[in-house]
Design a protein around this motif. Structure first.
Motif, mmCIF file in Angstrom:
data_model
loop_
_atom_site.group_PDB
_atom_site.id
_atom_site.type_symbol
_atom_site.label_atom_id
_atom_site.label_comp_id
_atom_site.label_asym_id
_atom_site.label_seq_id
_atom_site.Cartn_x
_atom_site.Cartn_y
_atom_site.Cartn_z
ATOM 1 N N ASP A 78 0.841 -1.214 0.000
ATOM 2 C CA ASP A 78 0.000 0.000 0.000
ATOM 3 C C ASP A 78 0.868 1.253 0.000
ATOM 4 O O ASP A 78 0.615 2.209 -0.731
ATOM 5 C CB ASP A 78 -0.907 0.041 1.244
ATOM 6 N N ASP A 82 1.748 4.073 -2.866
ATOM 7 C CA ASP A 82 1.102 5.285 -2.374
ATOM 8 C C ASP A 82 -0.427 5.246 -2.501
ATOM 9 O O ASP A 82 -1.048 6.163 -3.037
ATOM 10 C CB ASP A 82 1.669 6.511 -3.128
ATOM 11 N N VAL A 83 -1.011 4.143 -2.056
ATOM 12 C CA VAL A 83 -2.479 4.065 -2.056
ATOM 13 C C VAL A 83 -2.994 3.853 -0.631
ATOM 14 O O VAL A 83 -4.156 3.544 -0.423
ATOM 15 C CB VAL A 83 -2.995 2.913 -2.952
ATOM 16 N N ASN A 84 -2.085 3.982 0.370
ATOM 17 C CA ASN A 84 -2.501 3.722 1.750
ATOM 18 C C ASN A 84 -3.421 4.812 2.270
ATOM 19 O O ASN A 84 -3.451 5.924 1.736
ATOM 20 C CB ASN A 84 -1.270 3.554 2.657
ATOM 21 N N GLU A 85 -4.154 4.449 3.349
ATOM 22 C CA GLU A 85 -5.163 5.393 3.869
ATOM 23 C C GLU A 85 -4.536 6.404 4.820
ATOM 24 O O GLU A 85 -3.582 6.102 5.487
ATOM 25 C CB GLU A 85 -6.252 4.606 4.596
#
Lengths: 85, 563
Positions: A78, A82-85
């Motif tokens: 993630d 760079d798609v983490n929350e």
């Protein structure tokens, strides 16, 4: 890297991880616990025949480990894409 | 204090706790009612999922089933845990990102079809009702065995408790009550198991005692000697064992009351971790069950095989045998009149043991004291109540959210929707209670149905909805119809003796696969038909493909839940 390429790379990495982990999942349950159980019963773990151990103990222990391994590795994936929350 | 006083005390304390938690977590909006405000931490959701999942059947019957099936008990052990790996890797994170309230929400939006939404809602209600009747029955049985009240009164008391925290607190009240119920049920399961493991093998941890305590080889020897069959080897064709295990795994991953729990956590990451916690908490009980099964079986055979008629009637250490004999779950019959009871295969057997007594009688057989027996009763009730409340919430959300709000009256205000949700859950409790008091005779058949249908319908439907962008509405509907019709016809045909009253089954096993495993074949048919038909017809609309893209990316789950 544009968003689309990034998302595609992320999804491929995810699918690869899922495939490997589900391979292990199928191996310990269907293969060791069922198909090869009669053969593995020739080996003992402690006092227990190994096929029986996989069927009634080992497969479940591996299942738990597999999920936490997936969680940990996906935390990294993630962040990498760079798609983490 | 007497055993009964301990039971009243422990059941009373745990019930007071559930009611307090339900009251403290009462909700005012639909988001709180259906998905607990999406604020449940991963570990708590894991414990709630475990309590939701482990029913009265898991708590009371699981070890007994293993004790009688031996190796084949692994079908249930692997089948009911392996599904969580599928959930964690293939379903839960993406459904959380999708971020609506229910499974039919996903089906309706992904397949841009109100018909698909309605079918999914009705299937969810059907599956949940088949389950919940059994739970209410479990509540009644535990009450009647331990507190000497009539079964109907036990069911009514259970209904009142569930109504209190479910109607008031919705998913939020249910979730936090389930966390408490998990704690009660796991303690009640582990304490007697640890004690028995220590008494029999000298190793206090049941899993290690099973592996290193030389129990299984002894049991195999005794079973073979008495002609009771092998404990180590399967008595079914391997293809059937595989098919049943796969059907239970896919069915578990497709059960709406399990899936919906992953809508309650705050993020995609939390959805993954909470599946891990859930399975860890479930595995604590499921890896203990085979150990308990083997110890209890060996102990029962050692104690009861060859025992004299006189000892069963008078021996103080066998008082538990007399008290179980009065319930009819343990039967003695000295058929050959030699003054001793022998265990054997077939007609020569003189001791018949109902499988449900393995867990319930263990503390007494092992000579454990009153508080532990009371704790086991509280644990059985916790298992039944937690599962019932989770199922009732799915029934309520399917009827009030998916059917009433989405299809019948989209203009309903927040407070109208909340009122309808509470009303439906109250009515569902009354219906479930009715079935608990007057159970339909074919509950076991119907449960096989629920797993088969979930495996052949929800699992492929959701999986392809996430992983195959090209799957369209036409393909999904065609696949569902083929999968469901095939599975239903096969189950009804193979179980026609029980379901339709025919003298012979109308259909024999399909390629060696019996009714319990037939959902696997239905699932494969569903996958193939959906894939082929989707590619032969036009692609789903762009906004649906965009939606699939979006559920695959974790970022933005908080915002996605805002609508």
């Amino acid at each position: 890297m544009d968003d689309k390429a990034r998302y595609e790379g992320y999804w491929k990495a995810n699918i690869r991880l899922i495939t490997i982990l589900l391979g292990v999942w199928a191996l310990v349950s269907y293969v060791f616990g069922i198909i090869l159980a009669p053969v593995l019963n020739g080996i003992t773990l402690g006092a227990l025949p190994l096929g029986f151990w996989f069927a009634q103990q080992g497969s479940m222990i591996v299942f738990v480990i597999l999920i936490f391994v997936y969680c940990k590795l996906m935390d990294g994936v993630d962040k990498e894409y760079d798609v983490n929350e | 204090m007497s055993v009964e006083a301990w039971t009243y005390l422990l059941v009373g304390i745990s019930f007071a706790g559930y009611i307090y938690i339900g009251y403290a977590n009462r909700v005012r909006d639909t988001k709180g009612f259906y998905v607990a405000g999406q604020g449940v931490p991963a570990v708590a959701n894991g414990a709630a999922t475990a309590a939701d999942w482990m029913s009265a059947a898991s708590f009371i019957s699981m070890a007994g089933i293993i004790a009688f099936l031996g190796y084949d008990g692994a079908i249930y052990l692997m089948g009911w845990t392996g599904g969580y790996v599928l959930l964690a890797l293939l379903l839960a994170p993406y459904l959380r990102k999708f971020g609506q309230y229910t499974v039919p929400d996903f089906v309706g939006d992904r397949y841009y079809s109100q018909t698909a939404r309605a079918i999914a809602a009705i299937a969810a209600v059907f599956i949940s009702f088949t389950y919940v009747a059994g739970q209410m029955r479990g509540v009644g049985i535990v009450f009647s065995r331990y507190l000497q009240v009539e079964i109907w009164l036990g069911v009514v008391i259970g209904m009142i408790i569930v109504a209190f925290f479910a109607v008031l607190g919705g998913m939020k009240g249910i979730t936090w009550t389930q966390v408490a119920q998990y704690s009660v049920l796991i303690l009640a399961y582990l304490i007697p198991a640890f004690a028995l493991a220590f008494i029999i093998t000298g190793i206090p941890i049941p899993q290690l005692a099973l592996t290193f305590g030389n129990i299984i080889p002894r049991l195999e020897g005794v079973q073979t000697e008495l002609g009771l069959g092998s404990y180590l080897n399967s008595s079914r064709p391997m293809i059937d064992v595989l098919a049943i295990t796969i059907a239970l795994m896919a069915g578990t991953a497709g059960l709406p009351h399990v899936i919906v729990r992953f809508y309650t956590v705050p993020s995609v990451r939390a959805a993954r971790y909470s599946a891990g916690w859930a399975l860890l908490f479930i595995a604590l009980l499921y890896t203990t069950a085979p150990a308990l099964a083997a110890f209890a079986k060996l102990n029962l055979i050692d104690t009861l095989n060859g025992v004299s008629v006189d000892a069963v009637q008078n021996e103080p250490s066998l008082a538990w045998a007399r008290s179980w004999e009065t319930t009819g779950l343990l039967k003695f019959d000295d058929k050959n009149g030699d003054g001793k009871y022998a265990m054997a295969a077939g007609d020569a057997n003189e001791v018949s043991i109902d499988r449900d007594i393995i867990v319930l009688a263990t503390p007494e057989v092992a000579g454990l004291s009153g508080p532990i027996i009371g704790l086991v009763a509280a644990g059985g009730l916790a298992a039944a109540l937690s599962t019932a409340s989770g199922l009732l919430l799915v029934i309520s959300s399917s009827l009030s959210h998916d059917l009433y709000y989405r299809l019948i009256k989209p203009t309903a205000t927040e407070s109208e929707r909340l009122l309808v949700g509470r009303l439906v859950i109250f009515l569902a409790i009354l219906v479930a209670g009715y079935f608990g008091i007057n159970p339909p005779g074919f509950v076991a058949e119907v449960v096989a149905f629920a797993f088969g249908l979930a495996a052949a319908s929800f699992f492929p439907l959701i999986l392809l909805g996430i992983f195959d962008k090209r799957t369209n509405s036409t393909g999904a509907v065609a696949g569902m119809i083929v999968g469901l019709v095939f599975t239903a016809v096969m189950i009804v045909g193979q179980r026609s003796v029980q379901l339709l009253g025919t003298p012979e089954p109308m259909i024999g096993p399909f390629l060696g696969i019996t009714a319990q495993g037939i959902g696997t074949v239905g699932m494969i048919l569903n996958f193939v038909v959906t894939y082929v038909v989707s590619r032969a017809t036009e692609a789903p609309p762009q906004h649906v493909q965009d939606m699939v893209e979006s559920v695959r990316i974790p970022r933005g789950a908080g915002a996605a839940s805002g609508h």
